[in-house]
Write a protein that holds these residues in place. Sequence first.
Motif, short mmCIF file in Angstrom:
data_model
loop_
_atom_site.label_atom_id
_atom_site.label_comp_id
_atom_site.label_asym_id
_atom_site.label_seq_id
_atom_site.Cartn_x
_atom_site.Cartn_y
_atom_site.Cartn_z
N ASN A 1 0.84 -1.19 0.00
CA ASN A 1 0.00 0.00 0.00
C ASN A 1 0.88 1.24 0.00
O ASN A 1 1.93 1.26 0.64
N VAL B 1 -5.04 -0.04 -8.08
CA VAL B 1 -4.13 -1.13 -7.72
C VAL B 1 -3.24 -1.40 -8.93
O VAL B 1 -3.73 -1.60 -10.03
N THR C 1 0.11 -3.37 -5.69
CA THR C 1 0.32 -2.21 -4.82
C THR C 1 -0.90 -1.32 -4.95
O THR C 1 -1.25 -0.91 -6.06
N ARG C 2 -1.54 -1.07 -3.81
CA ARG C 2 -2.69 -0.15 -3.84
C ARG C 2 -2.17 1.26 -3.66
O ARG C 2 -1.65 1.60 -2.58
#
Lengths: 112, 110
Positions: free
Chosen positions: A10, A89, A107-108
């Motif tokens: 994140n 994302v 990966t957000r």
Amino acid sequence: GAGVSQTPSNKVTEKGKYVELRCDPISGHTALYWYRQSLGQGPEFLIYFQGTGAADDSGLPNDRFFAVRPEGSVSTLKIQRTERGDSAVYLCASSFQGGEAFFGQGTRLTVV
Amino acid sequence: SQQGEEDPQALSIQEGENATMNCSYKTSINNLQWYRQNSGRGLVHLILIRSNEREKHSGRLRVTLDTSKKSSSLLITASRAADTASYFCATDAGTYKYIFGTGTRLKVLA
């Protein structure tokens, strides 16, 4: 490694900042892909590497987006001057010679 | 741009029933892959079917490909609550660039 690894999982950044997203593909996989997925949509193609070179970068939305794979393994997706619309994302995948593509957890990215 | 379209967009069934999802695409392909995605994160590869194949099986999954109609179907037999997820097809037109459809959201009720 055992699977495709993406870091960070994140990322929250302020509008206008620069971010880097990392992808560590499966060892030995020659092809590496970056996709972007917005809520409720399918993954959208960004760029595809064969070895060190970008074989197809037609999906990069604009020149704020850039990706590298200098040694033919790890890749970094770079986004300059982030905008709120970049929030999504970001998914990375790798494959061997056009076979099954295996994805990381993504990966957000949130741009506030 | 997205090459494929899954149909239906959403599907709700009872546990034990079969679930069928369809994928239509626009251009000639080398192969087509089906993926499952839970909670909007990583995609799990299910099956790859090549353009010269018509059907493939993997456990409770059966995939068919009709290149004349530019369509594929994914059948999940004896569904379980754990099959609840979004399912996507992805096509490769020979450029090794996989283009995804819009997905089918499957809900299996216990």
